[in-house]
Design an enzyme around this catalytic site. Structure first.
Site, PDB file in Angstrom:
ATOM      1  N   ASP A 496       0.861  -1.166   0.000  1.00 26.35           N
ATOM      2  CA  ASP A 496       0.000   0.000   0.000  1.00 26.35           C
ATOM      3  C   ASP A 496       0.907   1.229   0.000  1.00 26.35           C
ATOM      4  OD1 ASP A 496      -2.293   1.631   0.293  1.00 26.35           O
ATOM      5  OD2 ASP A 496      -1.978   1.708   2.448  1.00 26.35           O
ATOM      6  N   LYS A 497       0.380   2.392  -0.366  1.00 24.37           N
ATOM      7  CA  LYS A 497       1.226   3.592  -0.421  1.00 24.37           C
ATOM      8  C   LYS A 497       1.133   4.401   0.865  1.00 24.37           C
ATOM      9  CE  LYS A 497       0.083   7.379  -2.614  1.00 24.37           C
ATOM     10  NZ  LYS A 497       0.308   8.436  -1.609  1.00 24.37           N
ATOM     11  N   THR A 498      -0.018   5.040   1.069  1.00 23.08           N
ATOM     12  CA  THR A 498      -0.155   5.973   2.190  1.00 23.08           C
ATOM     13  C   THR A 498      -0.086   5.234   3.516  1.00 23.08           C
ATOM     14  OG1 THR A 498      -1.558   7.352   0.800  1.00 23.08           O
ATOM     15  CG2 THR A 498      -1.574   7.804   3.154  1.00 23.08           C
ATOM     16  N   ARG A 667      -0.084  15.257  -2.876  1.00 27.93           N
ATOM     17  CA  ARG A 667      -1.459  14.830  -2.639  1.00 27.93           C
ATOM     18  C   ARG A 667      -2.369  16.022  -2.929  1.00 27.93           C
ATOM     19  NH1 ARG A 667      -3.656  11.107   1.124  1.00 27.93           N
ATOM     20  NH2 ARG A 667      -5.819  10.752   0.562  1.00 27.93           N
ATOM     21  N   ASP A 733      -4.779   5.958  -4.170  1.00 23.45           N
ATOM     22  CA  ASP A 733      -4.459   7.331  -4.552  1.00 23.45           C
ATOM     23  C   ASP A 733      -4.474   7.475  -6.073  1.00 23.45           C
ATOM     24  OD1 ASP A 733      -3.801   9.973  -4.274  1.00 23.45           O
ATOM     25  OD2 ASP A 733      -2.162   9.605  -2.866  1.00 23.45           O
ATOM     26  N   ASP A 905      -1.529  -0.938   5.927  1.00 24.37           N
ATOM     27  CA  ASP A 905      -1.769  -0.438   7.285  1.00 24.37           C
ATOM     28  C   ASP A 905      -3.210  -0.068   7.549  1.00 24.37           C
ATOM     29  OD1 ASP A 905      -1.870   1.863   5.662  1.00 24.37           O
ATOM     30  OD2 ASP A 905      -1.341   3.125   7.369  1.00 24.37           O
ATOM     31  N   GLY A 906      -4.076  -0.121   6.563  1.00 27.24           N
ATOM     32  CA  GLY A 906      -5.409   0.409   6.767  1.00 27.24           C
ATOM     33  C   GLY A 906      -6.516  -0.584   6.501  1.00 27.24           C
TER      34      GLY A 906
END
Length: 1231
Positions: A496-498, A667, A733, A905-906
């Protein structure tokens, strides 16, 4: 004619119903991983008699077989029958595993309850079928059902089939939830509880006695019990007693660990039993235990918050919820009530999760409007909840299908075949010797215990146990230990990115206001923003809340709000603030500068439309103090917000300016607003649909934030790429931002090219199509030398400043060339202007990476399925991916034979984390049910740690397996030589070999830690790999040769006398057994050294101090037995008087042992691992089936793909865009 037709139809329906009624087999959940095949059975009297006779004759062995293979119960005791008469059903799942489940009955004492049940559960029941149809037993209606893996299936008497028991999460319209569930009566609730069971997620923690019985009934322990009995009959009392004691200790440790892990998991998913207020209709509420809740109950959420015990949809009031238990993401989430505007929609927890309170989550705060309580309708209970599904995934994981374990079982079968050959040889030799039949049987059976070691499965898990403990010390918790070995074979890792590659927090870059269809100059100092709609939008359009006096919420919202230097106030200072819903107030901290006409500048947030990943936006309705109307403010994905705005307010250069920021990795959030009519009041606002107000907006501008890479990201990505591991970014994103981050973190190298895959669904003008174009870099860039420019130096400074994601490593790579921003004018001169275009970077062989959005991914999946394999093989950036699409991508990669890891993480990553071979969740929690691995290290360094440990554990498992195999063969050769002369090893000789040498080595061999770096070479994944087979075969031949040579050397001695044949085969104190015992004892130590390989997957053997010390001790003691034997020890071990023989004889035997050690090491390190044999290994490997992704890679390599500058249609080959209506260039894509 009509009557005849109706009659024919009735007969047809009747025949169809009769046919279905007689079915004995059916399929549930057709087409998915939860697919089940049911076969129905009932008792058969004759079979039962025969079965019990077989049990008596087999001394209970048949019962043991049924315990191991439950389906045998149906074949031996029952007969097939129609489904409606089934007493038990045999269920085979998607993976071929069989279970036998009893069909039970629920007796309902009220026919109306059954009618209501049928009407509610079966939303798609035919309208012309009597809803009151139920199976009847006696005078009361019954419902037949069975439970499988915590899910209940009930008999549908209308369709003559079993169906999954449904609840409100399936097929229920939102209007139904609003209108038909004002509260259940106590009697209705009780009847529903009979159907749905208690609302609890209870993981059974079995008693030690039950665990002991189950452990003992394991096939390997049964084998060990039989072995101990055999040894006792053979008068090996000491050996049998010691093995029994060791087994008892092993079982005790295993039981303790099993119960501890079970208790830990139970504590992790369990909740304290509490009461909750349930509506009984009107304003009547009753406190009942949480476990008594059923779907349809209307519950009141306590004002002080609670831990949810069910899945419930809010129908009144709002809640702020911490969902970290399920998602690993600790950011509070605002839940809003289900609106009437969604009445026509069919409710699903996934699509309406912004209204749904999930079991296991913590309600931190509640607020409401217009009534005294925050109300929610229970939609799912027990194991049907979101939490229950995650727990079921842990309790009933899908088979990992690791080839290592499959090969291990095949090898054990091979050992059994070898044992049978040894048994035949033993029978022939001992019969010729005239041995007693009883002794022959004992010796023959003893061969099985030698060739197939009972401790083999335990030895194979030693490496995993050590790795799990080391991971725990490193802050990585694993709830599925078998997946540790998968970490050693991973060849593709998705990120994942964010919050994973980049920091959780964002840095405010600035605001780009829009006015008169033009963007204004960026404003970097936000507190200096003038009083305007864009200021109010940033101050109000968020989901922030005060929890214990601290502002909490989404990190993006926190950064945005805090950058304004405003304050937020919520009504009340204590729990009394929950007694009514007053608007949240935001206002400037410096009030004096924001006072106009003595009216303070304060804005109240009247209504929130929370962020939805599917809608890609959030909105709020506000009212500014002193104004006579309300306003709606929205923020979200730029392309989405722009589509909701009045086109006359969107700047003409919207796309170019947006690209200017996004391709730098910034962003970007778009802002918009619209004033509402003055007649719209508070009550109307609470009921209004968001799609009625989120339209015809006025575009306000862009909010730009910097999302910095975590400092550990680039080094980790570099490490993975150097180890030839594929890295993939999967994010929600924007694609330009994701591509920029992929370049800056090193996933995409500076010289590599990124191809954007734009897939369009079919429309009225065209069929579905794919456009292929090169991605763009932040600005018009040419790579020029420092002295090659006449461009203003400020431009260069701006370019550096506009690359917030440039890592230190990236900066160092750019020192050789200076990046200048320029655009060529019509005369070819360089002019300093901000802009963008495709970069042409000459490279002899640049790699191509594909970047694709979730929308395009869906189009390709639906209309270009033949293209999906290539997309997944070459794709590096997957942007705007929904949680479901992330999971689909993981599954598609697995279909290509990739071993896939996932790190996120989400909440959006949960499904992908569970689907991956090894999913790692970055979470502060010690463990969560979101993923097999949970890392308290908040960066991707944990990925390298897990892979290093996985490789070490896998290599250890291979080493232990090979060692146990050689241990079996060494002892097998020894006893065959000794059986030839009616001799055998003594009780204590066996003990020394099995207990002192083998057990010590097997336990300590796996203690070696992982190597400090990842290397390109990957550990083997199969035991039948040519190098492994060659190693084992060569070692076995060497073992046989050395033992036979030692025996012939013994026979060459002048003092040697061949022992007379013994019919009782009890000749344990002989020169044959003494020499073979001493020489073979060195062999166990030597092969342990050979198979304890260090780099490149484990540390060198000398770092494993316990193992090294034990090896030295064992070698020293064996040497002491051989060269300096004491009469007392000789007597104890029942050896011949070796001390009486010359030292020369003993030194020669020592020479055999040393020669074996040298030759064994030479073969393992200089021949098996020789670089000269690698071409042979590869040639043999190529003959076998290749991984699918390698086939696809070869297809791509041998073709001109991807077709950049072309458009691909479903029914034709790639067509040049210029042949249609879009002009493209094969070298660059220019907007």
């Amino acid at each position: 004619m009509n009557r005849l037709t109706d009659s024919t139809a009735s007969v047809s329906l009747s025949n169809m119903a009769n046919t279905r009624l007689l079915l004995t087999k059916m399929m549930l959940n057709d087409g998915g991983e939860e697919e089940l095949v049911l076969r129905s059975y009932e008792k058969d009297g004759l079979k039962m008699v025969i079965f019990y006779l077989m049990v008596v004759l087999s001394l209970g062995l048949v019962l043991l077989l049924i315990y191991w293979k439950p389906e045998l119960e149906c074949y031996l005791k029952k007969r097939r029958c129609a489904l409606y008469k089934a007493e038990v059903v045999m269920i085979k799942d998607h993976y071929g595993h069989a279970s036998v489940v009893k069909v039970d009955y629920i007796f309902l004492d009220d026919v109306s309850t059954a009618e209501g049940y049928n009407r509610h559960v079966y939303h798609d029941a035919p309208v012309d079928v009597d809803d009151t149809t139920v199976l009847v037993t006696g005078d009361s209606p019954t419902i037949r059902y069975f439970d499988f893996q915590q899910i209940r299936y009930i008999w549908d008497a209308q369709q003559y089939t079993f169906r999954k028991l449904e609840d409100l999460s399936s097929g229920t319209r939102c209007a139904t939830i609003h209108d038909e569930f004002p509260g259940l009566s106590a009697s209705t609730q009780a009847h529903k509880r009979l159907l749905h069971g208690l609302n609890s997620i209870v993981i059974e923690v079995k008693s030690y006695w039950r665990l002991f019985i189950e452990e003992v009934l394991n096939p390997f322990y049964i084998f060990q019990v039989c072995s101990i009995i055999l040894w006792a009959f053979d008068e090996y009392y000491y050996y049998a007693s010691c093995i029994f004691l060791i087994s008892l200790i092993s079982i005790s440790v295993s039981l303790y660990e099993t119960k501890r892990q079970s208790q830990t998991l139970s504590d992790m998913v369990g909740s304290l039993e509490t009461n909750i207020s349930v509506c009984r209709g009107g304003q009547e509420f009753e406190e009942i235990p949480n476990q008594n809740l059923v779907p349809g109950d209307l519950i009141a959420i306590p004002p002080h918050g609670c831990v949810m015990m069910c899945d419930a949809v809010l129908v009144a009031g709002t809640c702020i919820v911490n969902e970290s238990m399920l998602t690993g993401e600790s950011v509070p989430v605002t839940k809003t009530p289900l609106s009437h505007q969604e009445d026509e929609e069919v409710y699903t927890p996934e699509n309406h999760k912004r209204h749904t309170l999930f079991a296991g989550t913590h309600v931190v705060q509640t607020r409401y409007y217009g009534q005294a309580k925050v109300l929610a309708v229970v939609v799912r209970t027990g194991f049907n909840t979101a939490k229950g599904e995650l727990v079921r995934a842990i309790l009933y994981p899908k088979p990992l299908g690791f080839k290592f374990y499959q090969d291990a079982m095949r090898f054990i079968l091979f050992l059994a075949v070898v044992a049978s050959l040894g048994m035949i040889y033993s029978i022939i030799i001992e019969t010729q010797m005239g041995a007693y039949p009883g002794k022959i049987v004992l010796r023959v059976l003893d061969i099985i215990t030698i060739v197939v070691p009972p401790a083999l499965p335990a030895a194979m898990t030693v490496g995993t146990v050590y790795a799990q403990n080391r991971l725990k010390k490193a802050g990585i918790f694993c709830i599925s230990p078998p997946r540790i070995n998968f970490c050693g074979r991973i060849n593709t890792f998705c990120f994942d990115k964010t919050g994973t590659l980049t920091e959780d927090g964002l840095d405010m870059w600035g605001v780009v206001p829009a006015q008169n269809q033009c963007f204004q100059e960026p404003i970097r100092k936000l507190p200096e923003l003038p009083r305007s709609q864009i200021l109010v939008c940033m101050a109000t359009c968020h989901s922030l809340t005060l929890i214990d006096g601290e502002l909490m919420g989404d990190p993006l919202d926190l950064i945005m709000f805090n950058s304004l230097n405003w304050s937020l106030e919520e009504p009340g200072q204590d729990n009394t603030k929950y007694d009514t819903l007053m608007p949240t107030i935001v206002k400037p901290s410096d009030k004096d500068s924001f006072i106009s006409d003595e009216v303070p500048f304060e804005v109240g947030i009247v209504r929130q439309f929370t962020f939805s990943s599917s809608m890609q936006r959030m909105s709020v309705i506000t009212r500014t103090l002193g104004h006579n109307h309300m306003e709606i403010y929205s923020k979200g994905a730029p392309e989405k917000i722009a589509s909701l705005c009045n086109p006359e307010t969107v700047p003409e250069n919207f796309q170019p300016v947006l690209h200017t920021y996004t391709v730098q990795g910034l962003r970007v959030i778009a802002l918009a607003y619209r004033p509402l009519e003055a007649k719209v009041n508070w009550h109307q606002v609470q009921r209004i649909s968001r799609d009625k107000v989120e339209c015809n907006l006025t575009f306000l501008g862009l909010l730009v934030m910097q999302n910095q890479l975590k400092p550990e990201t680039t080094p980790v990505i570099r490490t993975l790429l150097e180890a030839k591991l594929r890295t993939v970014m999967v994010t929600g994103d924007m694609i330009q931002t994701a591509v920029s981050v992929s370049r800056n973190c090193g996933m995409v190298q500076p010289r590599d090219k990124v191809v954007i895959v734009n897939a369009h669904p079919p429309d009225k003008q065209q069929t579905a199509r794919i456009e292929w174009e090169y991605a763009e870099l932040p600005t018009d860039i040419d790579i020029v030398s420092e002295q090659d420019t006449d461009i203003d130096s400020d431009a260069g400074q701006d370019s550096n400043a506009s690359s917030p994601l440039l890592s230190p490593g990236s900066e160092s790579r750019m020192t050789a060339v200076k990046l200048k921003l320029f655009r060529r004018d019509q005369d070819g001169r360089a002019c300093c202007r901000k802009g963008y275009r495709t970069v042409n970077v000459s490279d002899e062989g640049p790699r191509h990476h594909l970047a694709i959005t979730g929308k395009s991914f869906a189009v390709i999946t639906a209309h270009f399925p033949e293209m999906l394999e290539k997309i997944c093989t070459k794709g590096t950036v997957f942007a705007r991916m929904s949680p479901e699409q992330k999971c689909q991508l993981i599954q598609n990669l697995q279909k290509l034979d990739y071993i896939v890891g996932m790190c996120g993480d989400g909440a959006n990553d949960c499904e992908a984390l569970k689907a991956a071979h090894a999913g790692i969740s970055l979470s502060e929690a010690e463990a969560s049910v979101a993923a097999p691995f949970t890392s308290r290290i908040s960066n991707i360094e944990c990925v390298v740690t897990a892979m290093r440990e996985g490789r070490a554990a896998l290599v250890t498992s291979f080493g232990c397996f090979k060692y146990m195999a050689l241990y079996s063969f060494i002892q097998f050769v020894s006893v065959l030589i000794l059986y030839t002369f009616g001799a055998n090893l003594s009780d204590f000789e066996f003990l020394y070999i099995d207990l002192v040498i083998t057990t010590t080595i097997a336990v300590l061999m796996g203690y070696t830690g992982p190597y400090h770096k990842l290397v390109r070479k990957k550990p083997p994944g199969s035991l039948v790999k040519v190098s492994n087979l060659l190693s084992i075969i060569m070692q076995v031949l060497l073992v046989g040769g050395m033992q036979v040579s030692a025996y012939f050397y013994l026979r060459s001695q002048s003092w040697y006398e061949e022992p007379p044949p013994s019919k009782d085969l009890e000749n344990v104190q002989s020169w044959e057994s003494t020499v073979i015992f001493l020489v073979s004892s060195y062999m166990y130590i030597s092969v342990a050294f050979c198979f304890s390989k260090g780099p490149p997957f484990r540390k060198p053997i000398y770092t494993n101090y316990p193992f090294l010390i034990s090896m030295m001790f064992l070698f020293g003691f064996s040497t002491f037995l051989l060269l300096l034997p004491l009469p007392e020890i000789e007597h104890f071990l029942e050896m011949k008087e070796l001390h009486e023989k010359s030292i020369t004889f003993r030194l020669y035997l020592f020479g055999f042992a040393v020669a074996f050690a040298i030759m064994s090491s030479f073969m393992e390190y200089m021949i098996v691992d020789s670089s000269m044999l690698k071409p042979c290994y590869k040639a043999i490997k190529k003959r076998g089936p290749q991984n699918r992704y390698k086939v696809v890679e070869n297809e791509i390599k041998n073709s001109d793909w991807p077709p950049v500058g072309q458009v691909t249609f479903p029914t034709t080959n790639a067509i040049h865009v210029s042949d249609i209506h879009v002009e493209m260039n094969s070298q660059s894509a220019i907007h």
